[in-house]
Design a protein around this motif. Structure first.
Motif, PDB file in Angstrom:
ATOM      1  N   THR A  26       0.850  -1.184   0.000  1.00  0.00           N
ATOM      2  CA  THR A  26       0.000   0.000   0.000  1.00  0.00           C
ATOM      3  C   THR A  26       0.892   1.243   0.000  1.00  0.00           C
ATOM      4  O   THR A  26       1.874   1.314   0.745  1.00  0.00           O
ATOM      5  CB  THR A  26      -0.890   0.031   1.253  1.00  0.00           C
TER       6      THR A  26
ATOM      7  N   TYR B 295       3.902  -9.249  10.095  1.00  0.00           N
ATOM      8  CA  TYR B 295       3.410  -9.916   8.883  1.00  0.00           C
ATOM      9  C   TYR B 295       3.672 -11.419   8.944  1.00  0.00           C
ATOM     10  O   TYR B 295       2.909 -12.208   8.373  1.00  0.00           O
ATOM     11  CB  TYR B 295       4.059  -9.304   7.645  1.00  0.00           C
TER      12      TYR B 295
ATOM     13  N   HIS C 245       0.896 -13.771   9.871  1.00  0.00           N
ATOM     14  CA  HIS C 245      -0.191 -14.037   8.918  1.00  0.00           C
ATOM     15  C   HIS C 245       0.143 -15.162   7.938  1.00  0.00           C
ATOM     16  O   HIS C 245      -0.579 -15.374   6.965  1.00  0.00           O
ATOM     17  CB  HIS C 245      -0.529 -12.754   8.168  1.00  0.00           C
TER      18      HIS C 245
ATOM     19  N   ASP D  46     -12.473  -1.364  -5.082  1.00  0.00           N
ATOM     20  CA  ASP D  46     -13.332  -1.272  -3.897  1.00  0.00           C
ATOM     21  C   ASP D  46     -14.757  -1.717  -4.221  1.00  0.00           C
ATOM     22  O   ASP D  46     -15.412  -2.384  -3.402  1.00  0.00           O
ATOM     23  CB  ASP D  46     -13.340   0.154  -3.350  1.00  0.00           C
TER      24      ASP D  46
ATOM     25  N   ASP E  46     -12.500 -10.807  -0.406  1.00  0.00           N
ATOM     26  CA  ASP E  46     -11.339 -10.169   0.218  1.00  0.00           C
ATOM     27  C   ASP E  46     -10.290  -9.740  -0.798  1.00  0.00           C
ATOM     28  O   ASP E  46      -9.624  -8.717  -0.612  1.00  0.00           O
ATOM     29  CB  ASP E  46     -10.686 -11.134   1.215  1.00  0.00           C
ATOM     30  N   VAL E  47     -10.100 -10.550  -1.827  1.00  0.00           N
ATOM     31  CA  VAL E  47      -9.039 -10.300  -2.804  1.00  0.00           C
ATOM     32  C   VAL E  47      -9.532 -10.621  -4.206  1.00  0.00           C
ATOM     33  O   VAL E  47     -10.494 -11.381  -4.393  1.00  0.00           O
ATOM     34  CB  VAL E  47      -7.767 -11.134  -2.520  1.00  0.00           C
TER      35      VAL E  47
ATOM     36  N   ALA F 114      -5.698  -6.361  -3.085  1.00  0.00           N
ATOM     37  CA  ALA F 114      -6.588  -6.238  -1.931  1.00  0.00           C
ATOM     38  C   ALA F 114      -6.820  -4.770  -1.632  1.00  0.00           C
ATOM     39  O   ALA F 114      -6.206  -3.883  -2.243  1.00  0.00           O
ATOM     40  CB  ALA F 114      -5.998  -6.952  -0.720  1.00  0.00           C
ATOM     41  N   GLY F 115      -7.710  -4.496  -0.684  1.00  0.00           N
ATOM     42  CA  GLY F 115      -8.006  -3.125  -0.310  1.00  0.00           C
ATOM     43  C   GLY F 115      -6.802  -2.431   0.298  1.00  0.00           C
ATOM     44  O   GLY F 115      -5.873  -3.066   0.797  1.00  0.00           O
ATOM     45  N   ARG F 116      -6.825  -1.106   0.269  1.00  0.00           N
ATOM     46  CA  ARG F 116      -5.722  -0.323   0.822  1.00  0.00           C
ATOM     47  C   ARG F 116      -5.521  -0.671   2.289  1.00  0.00           C
ATOM     48  O   ARG F 116      -6.477  -0.764   3.067  1.00  0.00           O
ATOM     49  CB  ARG F 116      -6.001   1.176   0.659  1.00  0.00           C
TER      50      ARG F 116
ATOM     51  N   GLN G 122      -4.423  -3.515   3.344  1.00  0.00           N
ATOM     52  CA  GLN G 122      -4.607  -4.954   3.561  1.00  0.00           C
ATOM     53  C   GLN G 122      -3.377  -5.762   3.138  1.00  0.00           C
ATOM     54  O   GLN G 122      -3.495  -6.865   2.591  1.00  0.00           O
ATOM     55  CB  GLN G 122      -5.847  -5.434   2.800  1.00  0.00           C
ATOM     56  N   ASP G 123      -2.203  -5.229   3.427  1.00  0.00           N
ATOM     57  CA  ASP G 123      -0.966  -5.920   3.063  1.00  0.00           C
ATOM     58  C   ASP G 123      -0.830  -7.248   3.792  1.00  0.00           C
ATOM     59  O   ASP G 123      -0.360  -8.231   3.219  1.00  0.00           O
ATOM     60  CB  ASP G 123       0.235  -5.013   3.370  1.00  0.00           C
TER      61      ASP G 123
ATOM     62  N   LEU H 185      -3.178  -9.224   4.631  1.00  0.00           N
ATOM     63  CA  LEU H 185      -4.042 -10.186   3.941  1.00  0.00           C
ATOM     64  C   LEU H 185      -3.332 -10.786   2.737  1.00  0.00           C
ATOM     65  O   LEU H 185      -3.431 -11.992   2.478  1.00  0.00           O
ATOM     66  CB  LEU H 185      -5.335  -9.496   3.510  1.00  0.00           C
TER      67      LEU H 185
END
Length: 526
Positions: free
Chosen positions: A234, A282, A285, A440, A449-450, A491-493, A495-496, A498
């Motif tokens: 992001t 990270y 995850h 988005d 999610d992705v 992915a959304g801003r 959401q690294d 994820l």
């Protein structure tokens, strides 16, 4: 004018006291285990990786310069002493890393910051880029500067990726026959760019890790061509201070690695905020599971680079589409939710009033941002884009050769005068398309999610336009010439983490990446 140079002193050592290490396959995590067990030292690693560069880079041209031998010896020895004393700076203590040569290094490190240009080869930044200081503080060893598409592919248009005047043409370690002079800009024989040298260097066993940068596609595309994991974070997650800029709206540095674990570990170091301020490490995850990830996928026959960028080859496009669809089928059986062939707005919608908003913002930002970088250098032969253009014209034999004769992107930036109102209109249009009507919208309307799709596609521009994180994951290798190809996820801003989870799930699901067969054969026969 001086060009590429490599340390050659002290390269006779080719083994670690009889302990065999395959530089083509081992990752940083594996090396750290060997260091912890006392099987090798960081000094051993530096010498072996330098020998690998010395052995292969005459054909791959992945490096601009290696760090002077005496600096490497001193740095590695100090880190070995710290390890012996029980002082470990972090999980990458004593591990060598390559740095793309548009990331500023202070002259005390003994390395240029040229962006591939002779105009900047002798320039002297006032300080390291912020991420360089972060890497050094974490105990990594800056092994050298990697080659790139000159000025991060923002010098001239429609020319082969992976070439710079200083470093020459980067060659893939996988592709049989190298870059075809008749191929398109990012055709199947290309290493792609602009972080070409960083990607090829890791795949060729020059170092287990590298740093690249991306404005639009410059991390994910070359990583995809080298069977590596990478992420364009992001925008704003990784500090950009000290990186030769294109656009502060679009640029980000990122890690290139052989594994999801190495990527997460390096991203923890690169991030501007500590884990406590971003929801944890990270590495936490790395679940290796799709069970709580909802996935939407793009049609690989629709989402791909135009033929002008990737010249079609009989069978190649069919293989890419078939194997991506097969990967989708595997994910469908494992993901929490799966939506096939979603409708994501085309990047053609970036155009307004006959102009491309991404291009307008890029050129306008480049004029301001690159000029500010040049003016802030402690020493430099050029202080403006006009100086760069004049330098290239004066030294056209090396900077504007027949195979890379243009600097129209620099000229367009130099001559562009965009009003504040026009700039804001294009920026808002770009954000509206990429975010509100684009990524988005899809994430919300499909409840996913992705979004997954081919790496060589407009997903790179969606990430650029919206400031989204984007990763690349190795999938397979073309039958006709061996070049790797990959799948990306957006992915959304913010959401690294994820995407780190997605990469770990991918790695646990599909066959492990393969090292370059030609190099394996060489190593096994020597």
């Amino acid at each position: 004018m001086a060009g590429r140079s490599f340390s050659s002193q002290g390269l006779a050592q080719t083994s670690f006291d009889g302990y065999a290490v395959d530089l083509l396959t081992i990752d940083a995590r594996g090396l750290q285990t060997l260091l912890e067990n006392g099987n090798v030292t960081s000094l051993d690693l530096v010498r072996q990786y330098l020998a690998q560069i010395q052995k292969h880079d005459d054909k791959f041209h992945a490096m601009i310069q290696t760090t002077p031998h005496e600096i490497l010896e001193k740095t590695a020895s100090l880190l070995d002493q710290e390890r012996a004393a029980g002082k470990i700076r972090g999980p990458l203590h004593g591990i060598p890393i390559l740095i793309k040569d548009n990331v500023a290094t202070h002259p005390s490190l003994g390395l240029p910051t040229s962006a591939g240009s002779y105009a900047l080869l002798n320039s002297k930044p006032q300080a390291n880029a912020r991420i360089i200081d972060q890497l050094i503080a974490a105990g990594l060893i800056i092994l050298g500067k990697s080659n790139l598409s000159e000025f991060a592919n923002c010098k001239g248009s429609d020319m082969p990726s992976g070439w710079s005047a200083v470093g020459g043409q980067v060659q893939s370690a996988y592709v049989r026959g190298g870059v075809d002079p008749n191929d398109s800009k990012d055709g199947h024989s290309s290493p792609s760019g602009s972080s070409s040298g960083s990607a090829v260097g890791v795949s060729a066993g020059y170092a287990p890790l590298a740093i690249g940068t991306e404005t639009d596609g410059s991390l994910v595309c070359p990583a995809g061509r080298a069977a590596l994991y990478t992420i364009k974070p992001t925008i704003g997650l990784v500090p950009g201070e000290g990186i030769v800029p294109v656009s502060t709206h679009f640029d980000s540095a990122g890690p290139m690695t052989k594994s999801a674990y190495d990527l997460a570990t390096l991203l923890d170091i690169l991030a501007s905020k500590p884990p406590s301020d971003r929801g944890g490490s990270y590495v936490a995850h790395l679940t290796g599971s799709w069970s709580d990830i909802s996935v939407a996928v793009l049609d690989p026959d629709k989402w791909k680079f135009p033929e002008a960028w990737v010249k079609p080859v009989d069978g190649a496009e069919v293989q890419i589409s078939r194997e991506i669809r097969q990967a989708y089928d595997v994910i469908r059986s494992k993901a929490k939710k799966f939506v096939n062939n979603i409708d994501l707005i085309s990047i053609d919608e970036f155009n307004i009033d006959g102009e491309n908003s991404e291009n307008i913002i890029t050129q306008t930002d480049m004029k301001r941002n690159l000029t500010a970088y040049l003016e802030n250098l402690a020493e430099s032969e050029v202080r403006s884009i006009a100086d760069l253009v004049a330098f290239n014209e004066k030294h056209a034999d090396i900077e504007l050769p027949p195979h890379h004769p243009r600097q129209d992107v620099l000229i367009d930036a130099m001559t562009r005068n965009t009003s504040i109102e026009t700039y804001e209109r294009h920026l808002q249009h770009l954000r509206n398309v990429a975010r509100d009507r684009g990524v988005d919208h899809v994430l919300k309307s499909y409840g996913v999610d992705v979004i997954l799709g081919p790496t060589d596609s407009g997903l790179t521009s969606m990430a650029t336009g919206g400031g989204f994180p984007l990763c690349a994951m190795p999938l397979s290798y073309l039958d006709f010439n061996g070049r790797p190809f990959s799948v990306s996820a957006i992915a959304g801003r913010g959401q690294d983490a994820l995407l780190v989870k997605v990469m770990s799930a991918w790695e646990a699901t599909f066959p492990h990446r393969k090292p370059p067969p030609q190099l394996l054969e060489e190593e096994n026969s020597s």
